[in-house]
Motif scaffolding. Structure first.
Motif, PDB file in Angstrom:
ATOM      1  N   ILE A  86       0.832  -1.201   0.000  1.00 57.63           N
ATOM      2  CA  ILE A  86       0.000   0.000   0.000  1.00 57.63           C
ATOM      3  C   ILE A  86       0.866   1.249   0.000  1.00 57.63           C
ATOM      4  O   ILE A  86       2.051   1.196   0.326  1.00 57.63           O
ATOM      5  CB  ILE A  86      -0.973   0.023   1.207  1.00 57.63           C
ATOM      6  N   ALA A  87       0.270   2.364  -0.351  1.00 51.54           N
ATOM      7  CA  ALA A  87       1.022   3.613  -0.469  1.00 51.54           C
ATOM      8  C   ALA A  87       1.225   4.299   0.872  1.00 51.54           C
ATOM      9  O   ALA A  87       2.064   5.189   0.991  1.00 51.54           O
ATOM     10  CB  ALA A  87       0.293   4.576  -1.421  1.00 51.54           C
ATOM     11  N   GLU A  88       0.475   3.924   1.908  1.00 52.24           N
ATOM     12  CA  GLU A  88       0.602   4.533   3.230  1.00 52.24           C
ATOM     13  C   GLU A  88       1.717   3.874   4.036  1.00 52.24           C
ATOM     14  O   GLU A  88       2.043   2.703   3.838  1.00 52.24           O
ATOM     15  CB  GLU A  88      -0.704   4.373   4.012  1.00 52.24           C
ATOM     16  N   GLY A  89       2.280   4.665   4.955  1.00 51.14           N
ATOM     17  CA  GLY A  89       3.216   4.088   5.898  1.00 51.14           C
ATOM     18  C   GLY A  89       2.481   3.273   6.952  1.00 51.14           C
ATOM     19  O   GLY A  89       1.346   3.595   7.330  1.00 51.14           O
ATOM     20  N   PHE A  90       3.129   2.199   7.439  1.00 50.43           N
ATOM     21  CA  PHE A  90       2.528   1.306   8.430  1.00 50.43           C
ATOM     22  C   PHE A  90       3.589   0.999   9.487  1.00 50.43           C
ATOM     23  O   PHE A  90       4.723   0.650   9.158  1.00 50.43           O
ATOM     24  CB  PHE A  90       2.053   0.019   7.744  1.00 50.43           C
ATOM     25  N   MET A  91       3.218   1.161  10.754  1.00 43.59           N
ATOM     26  CA  MET A  91       4.163   0.868  11.834  1.00 43.59           C
ATOM     27  C   MET A  91       3.428   0.141  12.951  1.00 43.59           C
ATOM     28  O   MET A  91       2.289   0.515  13.306  1.00 43.59           O
ATOM     29  CB  MET A  91       4.768   2.174  12.374  1.00 43.59           C
ATOM     30  N   LEU A  92       4.061  -0.905  13.510  1.00 39.54           N
ATOM     31  CA  LEU A  92       3.478  -1.699  14.593  1.00 39.54           C
ATOM     32  C   LEU A  92       4.321  -1.509  15.860  1.00 39.54           C
ATOM     33  O   LEU A  92       5.545  -1.666  15.834  1.00 39.54           O
ATOM     34  CB  LEU A  92       3.438  -3.182  14.195  1.00 39.54           C
ATOM     35  N   LEU A  93       3.650  -1.139  16.979  1.00 40.53           N
ATOM     36  CA  LEU A  93       4.310  -0.940  18.272  1.00 40.53           C
ATOM     37  C   LEU A  93       3.710  -1.902  19.291  1.00 40.53           C
ATOM     38  O   LEU A  93       2.491  -2.120  19.301  1.00 40.53           O
ATOM     39  CB  LEU A  93       4.105   0.500  18.764  1.00 40.53           C
TER      40      LEU A  93
END
Length: 827
Positions: free
Chosen positions: A344-351
């Motif tokens: 996908i074009a969005e940034g994704f971050m998992l915390l």
């Protein structure tokens, strides 16, 4: 020649232009042999040929074109034929766009343009291009402008990339909230089709077993049949399409009827109204998934920019389709979900619950400009300490604490020192952590800032408008109170009446300015074109502003070089242009100062120049480029002693451009006056304007006795009807007043007035319908019908005359105009 070649020697490599300089047959050129060139031309050509930056020189009466190797790349297939050719012949297709710029350079004025759009033909087809360049004059040994030189860089790739980025952001924003794959396909195809002006865009998914293409949704131009729901054999589009798709090759077909890859299957394309086709394959894991196909109903060579836009949109549609189909099983299939998030074009971050960064997708890495080794496994607040007290940081902590999704906007400085804006959304995860989605919204924020600035200018204008409309209400109200008291002698009554008249005329002028600007900027003004002499424009404009000049004791100097010089235009509008400039000059020039107005002829360019120069307050140089914009003004005093809405210059610019002319403003600075110059095309071979017939006098008297005219006034505004009736009675007319259309129709049949003054905005039956009925009735068909209305636009006038009105007056009625009209009606 030797000097030029010697100057460019040692540059390395063989130069096409140096070879042309040596081998060109200069005996046929008006420039003559290079050995005989004037030093100024030789120096300019030497400098050009020596430069690694694209440059050209145009010299002589027909601007012979000389350039360097870097510029030859811009010329494309026009090189080398363009060498020593007339400038106009080299770029014939864009010459109308270049003429004003060339004229400016030949007038000894340099010009600079950034990202100027030009539709050029240099590779056998027309293409949209953008250039940043400067034109500068070249002088001969006598100081005369003998040509020009240009330094240029083509910015097509950058502009197209910026536009592509903006469009891709629009597509991403439109696709993001969609939960249906069909909606995503329809939306993506629609946006792409409209952006590129296609006839059809379809997204077909491939089934490799039977080698078919299934079209779930498509977009097509109105009037064409949809292909949605159809399944085609891929081979029906030509035997090479499937092979190219599996190899990941984009297929460009400029004309399916002649391209050997499609000619044998052209019937399939033509049935879909496609003559030119661009097919973008979408593969994943080595498997052909789908085709995005763009079609035009005419032959068309596909550009790299179109291919890039189609490829990017195809990827986004495919991503949106996949995401929509996987959203229902995202939590159950985490690993598969991660694969989708990577595309996908969005940034994704998992915390996790301890703020440890566990994962970030490629889009997030691009936005953050960081390497995974810099933050994976690290505490989020250690990596981005500047976010602790930001809106995004507070939002993160709320989501972690309350387990409720949140959103925020965050300004972040990336490692290369540039600030970007991100939109951040965070959601709680079942294991106590949070997942964050973020995207770069820097361009959107910049656009919002521009909109806010425009909105602020609009608000300032509306505040000024309210101030200007309130000002005349105070003296009108005071004069009305004095008249209501009724204890005034005749002199005070006349003074109060004069005050009301002046203020009403001032308010009418303000409203007229607003309506005039609205009509002109929306293209609703039709020019009554006729030959107009320079003398007539200047004389009538001065007549309009003379009272203001006399009141301010300003000295007006008039210079008309050729009084009979003709332009083809609307005399009233041209007088309005010059009167507005003179009014503006008087308003911002102190008393007892001089103002010059001049009319001169620029024979070389076939233009009439109307110039107004004042010794007024002047302006900052950076404001001169914006004085003609709506809602843009210089600083004004709090008391606004000058008055007005500041719309005059915007109106001037639009009216001049409607006449095919230009207007410009210059000022050395504050306190140093201003100069406005209007340039209008001269008539070629036009006859001189004949003087007006001195014996033709409007509203002349008719011999013999007259009886008083009977006038019927019809207006649902009781006060307006009553005051107009009293004014007419005071002038000696027999007046009847009605407020209802049907009663007015009956009274007209019984009393048969000579004249009927009808409001248009009447209830039940409007004024136009009442006029039609009066005209259709034998008893009332000869009544002179006058529209008295607040509707003053051109279409309103046409509608009134079509309904049967003889005259059209705009409220508030000018009593002098009405009296002249009535005086011309015989009884």
């Amino acid at each position: 020649m030797a000097d030029i070649l010697r100057t460019t020697a040692g540059l390395g490599g063989e130069s096409d232009v140096r070879r042309l300089l040596q081998e060109h047959d200069w005996s046929t050129s008006p420039l003559g042999p290079p050995a005989d060139w004037p030093p100024e031309l030789a120096t300019a050509v030497s400098m050009t040929v020596s430069s690694a930056f694209p440059m050209f020189v145009a010299w002589g009466a027909d601007l012979r074109f000389l350039y360097n190797d870097a510029y030859a790349t811009i010329l494309g297939a026009k090189h080398p034929a363009a060498f020593d050719a007339p400038f106009q012949h080299v770029w014939a297709e864009i010459w109308p766009d270049l003429v004003p710029i060339v004229d400016r350079a030949l007038s000894n004025k340099s010009a600079y343009f950034e990202d100027l759009p030009l539709t050029m033909e240099r590779h056998g087809f027309r293409e949209q291009t953008w250039f940043t360049f400067s034109y500068s004059p070249l002088h001969d040994g006598h100081g005369r402008v003998a040509g020009l030189y240009c330094t240029v860089i083509e910015t097509t790739s950058r502009v197209q990339a910026e536009r592509r980025a903006a469009f891709e952001l629009t597509v991403a924003d439109a696709l993001r909230p969609l939960a249906s794959a069909d909606d995503a396909i329809r939306t993506g195809c629609t946006l792409l089709g409209l952006e590129l002006g296609m006839a059809r865009v379809l997204y077909g998914e491939v089934d490799e077993a039977p080698d078919t293409l299934a079209v779930a949704r498509d977009w097509h131009r109105p009037g064409l049949a949809s292909a949605a729901g159809h399944t085609f054999s891929i081979d029906a589009f030509g035997p090479g399409l499937a092979h190219a798709g599996r190899a990941g090759e984009i297929v460009r077909l400029a004309d399916v009827r002649t391209d050997p890859r499609a000619a044998a299957r052209q019937g399939t394309y033509l049935a879909l109204d496609i003559q030119a086709c661009l097919a973008v394959p979408l593969r994943k894991s080595g498997r052909l998934q789908a085709f995005l196909m763009l079609g035009l109903d005419r032959p068309h060579p596909w550009t790299d920019a179109e291919v890039a836009l189609a490829r990017g949109t195809a990827e986004r549609i495919r991503n949106a389709v996949e995401l929509a189909r996987m959203q229902g099983t995202l939590r159950a299939e985490r690993d598969r979900g991660r694969s989708i998030l990577d595309t996908i074009a969005e940034g994704f971050m998992l915390l996790d619950r301890d703020w440890t960064v566990l994962q970030m997708n490629p889009a997030g890495l691009r936005i953050a400009h960081m390497d995974p080794a810099e933050f994976i496994g690290c505490n989020h607040w250690d990596v981005w300490p500047e976010a602790i007290d930001s809106e995004a940081g507070r939002m993160y902590r709320r989501v972690m604490r309350d387990r409720v999704a949140g959103t925020a906007e965050y300004r972040q400085r990336i490692p290369d020192g540039v600030d970007i804006w991100c939109e951040v959304r965070a959601y709680p995860t079942p294991d106590g952590g949070i997942v964050s989605f973020f995207r770069d919204i820097t361009e959107r924020k910049a656009a919002e800032d521009k909109l806010r600035a425009a909105d602020r200018r609009k608000d300032e204008f509306l505040a000024m408008l309210a101030h200007e409309l309130r000002n005349p209400l105070a003296p009108i109200s005071a004069a009305a109170d004095l008249l209501r008291i009724g204890r005034l002698d005749e002199a005070r009554v006349r003074k109060s009446s004069a005050i009301i008249g002046r203020q009403v005329r001032h308010m009418t002028s303000l409203v007229d300015d607003l309506l005039d600007v609205s009509r002109v900027t929306r293209g609703l003004v039709t020019l009554a074109r006729a030959p107009v002499a320079a003398r007539a424009i200047v004389d009538e404009a001065i007549e309009q502003v003379r009272p203001m000049f006399e009141a301010r004791r300003q000295h007006l100097a008039i210079g008309i070089a050729d009084p009979d010089a003709l332009v083809l235009g609307d005399k009233a509008r041209l007088v309005q242009v010059l009167a507005n400039l003179l009014n503006n000059a008087s308003k911002y020039t102190p008393e007892d100062r001089r103002i010059d107005v001049a009319a001169t002829v620029d024979a070389a360019r076939g233009r009439l120049l109307l110039t107004v120069h004042d010794e007024g307050i002047g302006m900052e140089p950076e404001l001169t480029g914006h004085v003609f914009d709506l809602f843009t003004q210089g600083e004004r005093s709090v008391d606004r002693a000058q008055g007005g809405l500041g719309l005059g210059l915007a109106l001037v610019k639009n009216l001049v451009e409607l006449h095919g002319g230009t207007v410009a403003c210059t000022s050395p600075g504050l306190g140093q006056g201003s100069t406005f110059e209007v340039a209008l095309p001269l008539m070629e071979g036009g006859a001189r304007v004949a003087p007006a017939d001195a014996g033709a006098v409007a509203g002349g008297t008719v011999g013999g006795a007259r009886r008083p005219l009977r006038v019927l006034v019809v207006d649902d505004n009781v006060d307006a009807a009553a005051t107009l009736g009293m004014l007419l009675e005071a002038c000696g007319y027999l007046v009847d007043v009605e407020h209802d259309s049907h009663r007015a129709l009956e009274r007209a049949r019984h009393q048969r007035p000579d004249v009927a003054l009808l409001d248009i905005g009447l209830p039940d039956m409007d004024g136009n319908e009442l006029a039609r009925r009066l005209r259709a009735d034998a008893q009332t068909g000869t009544i002179v019908l006058v529209a008295v209305t607040g509707y003053g636009q051109e279409q309103d006038r046409r509608a009134a005359f079509e309904a049967g009105f003889d005259h059209h007056l705009v409220k508030p009625v000018d009593m002098d105009e009405l009296a002249a009209l009535l005086a011309g009606i015989q009884t």
